[in-house]
Scaffold this motif. Structure first.
Motif, PDB file in Angstrom:
ATOM      1  N   TRP A   1      11.292  -9.664 -30.131  1.00 46.59           N
ATOM      2  CA  TRP A   1      11.578  -8.915 -28.903  1.00 46.59           C
ATOM      3  C   TRP A   1      12.493  -9.682 -27.971  1.00 46.59           C
ATOM      4  O   TRP A   1      13.174  -9.087 -27.137  1.00 46.59           O
ATOM      5  CB  TRP A   1      10.271  -8.618 -28.163  1.00 46.59           C
ATOM      6  CG  TRP A   1       9.438  -7.535 -28.720  1.00 46.59           C
ATOM      7  CD1 TRP A   1       9.330  -7.140 -30.004  1.00 46.59           C
ATOM      8  CD2 TRP A   1       8.544  -6.695 -27.974  1.00 46.59           C
ATOM      9  NE1 TRP A   1       8.425  -6.120 -30.129  1.00 46.59           N
ATOM     10  CE2 TRP A   1       7.932  -5.829 -28.892  1.00 46.59           C
ATOM     11  CE3 TRP A   1       8.211  -6.613 -26.625  1.00 46.59           C
ATOM     12  CZ2 TRP A   1       7.000  -4.872 -28.497  1.00 46.59           C
ATOM     13  CZ3 TRP A   1       7.277  -5.661 -26.228  1.00 46.59           C
ATOM     14  CH2 TRP A   1       6.682  -4.797 -27.159  1.00 46.59           C
TER      15      TRP A   1
ATOM     16  N   LEU B   1      16.034  -8.834 -27.769  1.00 45.19           N
ATOM     17  CA  LEU B   1      16.155  -7.420 -27.402  1.00 45.19           C
ATOM     18  C   LEU B   1      15.767  -7.167 -25.945  1.00 45.19           C
ATOM     19  O   LEU B   1      15.857  -6.051 -25.459  1.00 45.19           O
ATOM     20  CB  LEU B   1      15.271  -6.564 -28.321  1.00 45.19           C
ATOM     21  CG  LEU B   1      15.624  -6.601 -29.812  1.00 45.19           C
ATOM     22  CD1 LEU B   1      14.578  -5.853 -30.625  1.00 45.19           C
ATOM     23  CD2 LEU B   1      17.011  -6.013 -30.053  1.00 45.19           C
ATOM     24  N   ARG B   2      15.275  -8.231 -25.281  1.00 47.41           N
ATOM     25  CA  ARG B   2      14.872  -8.167 -23.874  1.00 47.41           C
ATOM     26  C   ARG B   2      13.789  -7.128 -23.622  1.00 47.41           C
ATOM     27  O   ARG B   2      13.765  -6.461 -22.593  1.00 47.41           O
ATOM     28  CB  ARG B   2      16.085  -7.901 -22.979  1.00 47.41           C
ATOM     29  CG  ARG B   2      17.121  -9.020 -23.055  1.00 47.41           C
ATOM     30  CD  ARG B   2      18.309  -8.749 -22.177  1.00 47.41           C
ATOM     31  NE  ARG B   2      19.304  -9.811 -22.301  1.00 47.41           N
ATOM     32  CZ  ARG B   2      20.481  -9.796 -21.689  1.00 47.41           C
ATOM     33  NH1 ARG B   2      20.820  -8.772 -20.918  1.00 47.41           N
ATOM     34  NH2 ARG B   2      21.316 -10.806 -21.846  1.00 47.41           N
ATOM     35  N   GLN B   3      12.889  -6.995 -24.570  1.00 50.97           N
ATOM     36  CA  GLN B   3      11.721  -6.148 -24.414  1.00 50.97           C
ATOM     37  C   GLN B   3      10.635  -6.909 -23.660  1.00 50.97           C
ATOM     38  O   GLN B   3      10.476  -8.126 -23.853  1.00 50.97           O
ATOM     39  CB  GLN B   3      11.178  -5.712 -25.776  1.00 50.97           C
ATOM     40  CG  GLN B   3      12.085  -4.757 -26.525  1.00 50.97           C
ATOM     41  CD  GLN B   3      11.991  -3.348 -25.997  1.00 50.97           C
ATOM     42  OE1 GLN B   3      12.696  -2.967 -25.079  1.00 50.97           O
ATOM     43  NE2 GLN B   3      11.110  -2.562 -26.574  1.00 50.97           N
ATOM     44  N   ARG B   4       9.866  -6.216 -22.848  1.00 55.11           N
ATOM     45  CA  ARG B   4       8.805  -6.862 -22.078  1.00 55.11           C
ATOM     46  C   ARG B   4       7.448  -6.370 -22.571  1.00 55.11           C
ATOM     47  O   ARG B   4       7.140  -5.183 -22.476  1.00 55.11           O
ATOM     48  CB  ARG B   4       8.960  -6.548 -20.587  1.00 55.11           C
ATOM     49  CG  ARG B   4      10.253  -7.071 -20.008  1.00 55.11           C
ATOM     50  CD  ARG B   4      10.359  -6.802 -18.533  1.00 55.11           C
ATOM     51  NE  ARG B   4       9.361  -7.551 -17.782  1.00 55.11           N
ATOM     52  CZ  ARG B   4       9.244  -7.507 -16.460  1.00 55.11           C
ATOM     53  NH1 ARG B   4      10.047  -6.737 -15.750  1.00 55.11           N
ATOM     54  NH2 ARG B   4       8.317  -8.221 -15.853  1.00 55.11           N
TER      55      ARG B   4
ATOM     56  N   THR C   1       0.388  -4.698 -25.772  1.00 55.13           N
ATOM     57  CA  THR C   1       1.190  -5.332 -26.812  1.00 55.13           C
ATOM     58  C   THR C   1       0.500  -6.589 -27.337  1.00 55.13           C
ATOM     59  O   THR C   1       0.321  -6.770 -28.545  1.00 55.13           O
ATOM     60  CB  THR C   1       2.574  -5.708 -26.249  1.00 55.13           C
ATOM     61  OG1 THR C   1       3.159  -4.563 -25.625  1.00 55.13           O
ATOM     62  CG2 THR C   1       3.479  -6.202 -27.356  1.00 55.13           C
TER      63      THR C   1
ATOM     64  N   GLY D   1       7.515  -1.647 -30.487  1.00 59.03           N
ATOM     65  CA  GLY D   1       8.457  -2.198 -29.521  1.00 59.03           C
ATOM     66  C   GLY D   1       9.739  -2.689 -30.164  1.00 59.03           C
ATOM     67  O   GLY D   1      10.819  -2.602 -29.571  1.00 59.03           O
TER      68      GLY D   1
ATOM     69  N   THR E   1      11.774   0.511 -30.619  1.00 60.06           N
ATOM     70  CA  THR E   1      12.341   1.024 -29.375  1.00 60.06           C
ATOM     71  C   THR E   1      13.364   0.045 -28.793  1.00 60.06           C
ATOM     72  O   THR E   1      14.321   0.465 -28.139  1.00 60.06           O
ATOM     73  CB  THR E   1      11.239   1.308 -28.338  1.00 60.06           C
ATOM     74  OG1 THR E   1      10.459   0.121 -28.128  1.00 60.06           O
ATOM     75  CG2 THR E   1      10.324   2.427 -28.823  1.00 60.06           C
ATOM     76  N   GLY E   2      13.173  -1.258 -29.045  1.00 61.78           N
ATOM     77  CA  GLY E   2      14.147  -2.234 -28.586  1.00 61.78           C
ATOM     78  C   GLY E   2      15.490  -2.062 -29.277  1.00 61.78           C
ATOM     79  O   GLY E   2      16.549  -2.135 -28.638  1.00 61.78           O
TER      80      GLY E   2
ATOM     81  N   ALA F   1      17.150   0.962 -27.881  1.00 60.56           N
ATOM     82  CA  ALA F   1      17.736   0.709 -26.559  1.00 60.56           C
ATOM     83  C   ALA F   1      19.083   0.005 -26.665  1.00 60.56           C
ATOM     84  O   ALA F   1      19.862   0.007 -25.707  1.00 60.56           O
ATOM     85  CB  ALA F   1      16.778  -0.137 -25.726  1.00 60.56           C
TER      86      ALA F   1
END
Length: 201
Positions: free
Chosen positions: A66, A69-72, A77, A134, A137-138, A141
Motif C-alpha cells: 500500500w 500507492l499511498r493508501q491509508r 485493515t 485495498g 482499490t489503490g 486510484a
C-alpha cells in the motif's frame, strides 16, 4: 442499546471471525479455494507453516504494498490481517477432514455463503478495507479500471498458488461466480454508516 461505534466494531470483528471460519470450511471441503486462499494453501504446503499464519504473513506483505500507492489503512485493515488468520488457524484445528462428497459439498456451500456474509459485515462496518481489497482499490486510484485491477491480481495469485500446490477445482469456479452477488446482497443488508448508499456492483 448499542451506540453506532459499538455496532460498527461488533460488525467488523464478527465479520472477520466469520471470514476466517469460512476459509477453514472451504479448505476442509477440498473442492477448490478462492484465488487468495489457493496462494495461501500453496505457500503453507511448501513451507510446512500453518495456513492461518500464512494468511497473516501475506496480509502484512500486501499491506506494505500500500505504501507506494499511498493508501491509508483503517482499524479494519489492520484487524483483518490478524483476526482472519488467527480464526482460520483455530477453525482448521477443530473442523475435521470430511470424506463423503455430500459433506464436502455442504461445507463448500456453507463456506462460500459465510464468506459473502462476512464480507458484508466487515465492509459494512466502514472501518477500512482488507489489505487485499485495498491493493485493488489503490491500483484503481492510479488509473487502472477496478475490474482489470481485480482480475489481474486474482489471476496472478491463483496461478502462483496453483503452481505451489494450492487446490483449484469446482469450488474455485463456484466462488468466482457467486461471491460478487453474495457480497452485494450482504453489504446492502449489513451496511451501518449510511443506509442510502447504493451498491451497484
Amino acid at each position: 442499546m448499542f451506540d453506532m461505534s459499538t455496532r460498527r466494531l461488533f460488525a467488523l470483528y464478527l465479520g472477520l471471525i466469520l471470514f476466517g471460519v469460512s476459509v477453514a470450511l472451504m479448505v476442509r471441503a477440498d473442492l477448490g479455494l478462492d484465488p487468495w486462499d489457493v496462494l495461501h494453501q500453496g505457500l503453507a504446503r511448501r513451507t510446512g507453516i500453518g495456513l492461518g499464519w500464512i494468511v497473516i504473513a501475506v496480509g502484512a506483505l500486501v499491506l506494505l504494498a500500500w505504501l507506494p500507492l499511498r493508501q491509508r489503512p483503517g482499524l479494519g485493515t489492520v484487524s483483518n490481517v490478524v483476526v482472519v488468520g488467527l480464526t482460520a488457524q483455530a477453525a482448521l484445528a477443530v473442523v475435521p477432514d470430511p470424506h463423503p462428497l455430500g459433506v464436502r459439498l455442504a461445507l463448500l456451500v456453507l463456506g462460500i455463503v459465510a464468506n459473502g456474509a462476512a464480507t458484508g459485515l466487515y465492509i459494512g462496518a466502514g472501518l477500512g478495507p482488507g489489505p487485499r481489497d485495498g491493493l485493488m482499490t489503490g491500483l484503481a486510484a492510479r488509473g487502472l479500471q477496478i475490474r482489470w485491477a481485480r482480475m489481474g491480481i486474482e489471476l496472478s495469485v491463483l496461478a502462483v498458488g496453483w503452481l505451489l500446490g494450492g487446490t483449484v477445482g469446482v469450488g474455485t469456479v463456484v466462488y468466482a461466480l457467486s461471491i460478487g452477488p453474495l457480497a452485494q446482497f450482504f453489504i446492502r443488508r449489513f451496511h451501518i454508516i449510511d443506509r442510502k448508499v447504493s451498491f451497484n456492483g
